[in-house]
Every structure is written in structure tokens, then in C-alpha cells.
Motif scaffolding. Structure first.
Motif, PDB file in Angstrom:
ATOM      1  N   ARG A  18       0.834  -1.203   0.000  1.00 37.31           N
ATOM      2  CA  ARG A  18       0.000   0.000   0.000  1.00 37.31           C
ATOM      3  C   ARG A  18       0.869   1.252   0.000  1.00 37.31           C
ATOM      4  O   ARG A  18       0.563   2.233  -0.689  1.00 37.31           O
ATOM      5  N   ILE A  19       1.951   1.231   0.768  1.00 40.59           N
ATOM      6  CA  ILE A  19       2.863   2.374   0.798  1.00 40.59           C
ATOM      7  C   ILE A  19       3.523   2.538  -0.572  1.00 40.59           C
ATOM      8  O   ILE A  19       3.572   3.642  -1.120  1.00 40.59           O
ATOM      9  N   ASP A  20       4.036   1.449  -1.125  1.00 37.07           N
ATOM     10  CA  ASP A  20       4.692   1.500  -2.442  1.00 37.07           C
ATOM     11  C   ASP A  20       3.739   2.020  -3.506  1.00 37.07           C
ATOM     12  O   ASP A  20       4.114   2.839  -4.346  1.00 37.07           O
ATOM     13  N   GLN A  21       2.500   1.553  -3.479  1.00 40.64           N
ATOM     14  CA  GLN A  21       1.503   1.997  -4.451  1.00 40.64           C
ATOM     15  C   GLN A  21       1.229   3.488  -4.284  1.00 40.64           C
ATOM     16  O   GLN A  21       1.079   4.209  -5.267  1.00 40.64           O
ATOM     17  N   GLY A  22       1.190   3.950  -3.041  1.00 41.83           N
ATOM     18  CA  GLY A  22       0.962   5.371  -2.781  1.00 41.83           C
ATOM     19  C   GLY A  22       2.085   6.240  -3.312  1.00 41.83           C
ATOM     20  O   GLY A  22       1.848   7.336  -3.837  1.00 41.83           O
TER      21      GLY A  22
ATOM     22  N   GLN B  64       7.585  12.099  -0.315  1.00 38.98           N
ATOM     23  CA  GLN B  64       8.752  11.433   0.285  1.00 38.98           C
ATOM     24  C   GLN B  64       8.699  11.431   1.805  1.00 38.98           C
ATOM     25  O   GLN B  64       9.005  10.428   2.445  1.00 38.98           O
ATOM     26  N   LYS B  65       8.320  12.555   2.365  1.00 40.44           N
ATOM     27  CA  LYS B  65       8.290  12.677   3.827  1.00 40.44           C
ATOM     28  C   LYS B  65       7.245  11.737   4.428  1.00 40.44           C
ATOM     29  O   LYS B  65       7.509  11.060   5.420  1.00 40.44           O
ATOM     30  N   GLU B  66       6.072  11.684   3.821  1.00 42.88           N
ATOM     31  CA  GLU B  66       5.024  10.794   4.316  1.00 42.88           C
ATOM     32  C   GLU B  66       5.456   9.337   4.205  1.00 42.88           C
ATOM     33  O   GLU B  66       5.285   8.560   5.146  1.00 42.88           O
ATOM     34  N   ALA B  67       6.019   8.986   3.064  1.00 41.89           N
ATOM     35  CA  ALA B  67       6.453   7.607   2.842  1.00 41.89           C
ATOM     36  C   ALA B  67       7.541   7.205   3.838  1.00 41.89           C
ATOM     37  O   ALA B  67       7.505   6.099   4.386  1.00 41.89           O
ATOM     38  N   ALA B  68       8.482   8.103   4.086  1.00 39.18           N
ATOM     39  CA  ALA B  68       9.559   7.800   5.041  1.00 39.18           C
ATOM     40  C   ALA B  68       8.991   7.583   6.439  1.00 39.18           C
ATOM     41  O   ALA B  68       9.422   6.673   7.164  1.00 39.18           O
ATOM     42  N   ARG B  69       8.021   8.395   6.810  1.00 37.17           N
ATOM     43  CA  ARG B  69       7.396   8.266   8.132  1.00 37.17           C
ATOM     44  C   ARG B  69       6.660   6.930   8.245  1.00 37.17           C
ATOM     45  O   ARG B  69       6.755   6.234   9.263  1.00 37.17           O
TER      46      ARG B  69
END
Length: 104
Positions: free
Chosen positions: A36-40, A48-53
């Protein structure tokens, strides 16, 4: 730029791939949440910041699982705690993917 972001996220996702046989349900859920994160990231719903968090949160869940498995037996209490943390992570993923921020 997107390739670099994807490469960094892929490197952070490596611990998720280290699955254990005593917690298949937890492992499958970790894998689903990682997807789900990768797809987002790919769709631009996550910056980038959201994904890293979110990746950091996933790593925290993986660390909890590794600690629980270390003694050879995952107790019901440990399983509930991990699953509760996964529930929280799932809500965070949904919230971040559907907020007004987008990747540039």
C-alpha cells in the motif's frame, strides 16, 4: 528523482521481507501494508516525507515482531500488541494516502 525515491524506499522495505514462520498472519499483513505504501508512492498519493514516516512505522512493527519471535514462541499477548500496532499503522497509511498532500 522518482527512481531515487523508489530505491530508498525499497532499501527501507528490506526488513519486511525477513518473514518468520511462526507469525504468517502478521507477515502477510506487513507485506500488504508495504505494498500500500509503495503503491501510494508510485501513484503520487504519498510524498517522500510521508512515505519515510510510514516506512519507519513499518520498521517499528517488524522490530516488535523480531523481538517477540526471538525466544522461539510468540505469545497471545505479544501477538495482540503487534496486531494493534499494525491496526494503527494501517490507519496512518490510509490517512496519509487520502490527505491533500501529493508528491511533486
Amino acid at each position: 528523482m522518482k527512481f531515487v525515491t523508489f530505491a530508498v524506499l525499497a532499501a527501507l522495505a528490506a526488513p519486511v521481507l525477513a518473514q518468520t514462520s511462526s507469525t504468517p498472519r502478521i507477515d502477510q499483513r506487513q507485506q500488504n501494508q508495504q505494498q500500500r505504501i509503495d503503491q501510494g508512492v508510485q501513484s503520487g498519493q504519498l510524498n517522500q516525507k510521508e512515505a519515510a514516516r510510514l516506512e519507519k512505522g513499518q520498521a517499528r512493527v517488524q522490530k516488535m515482531e523480531n523481538k517477540a519471535v526471538a525466544d522461539g514462541k510468540v505469545t497471545a499477548k505479544e501477538r495482540r500488541k503487534i496486531e494493534r500496532t499494525q491496526d494503527n499503522q494501517s490507519r496512518k497509511i490510509a490517512r496519509e494516502k487520502h490527505d491533500k498532500q501529493v508528491a511533486k
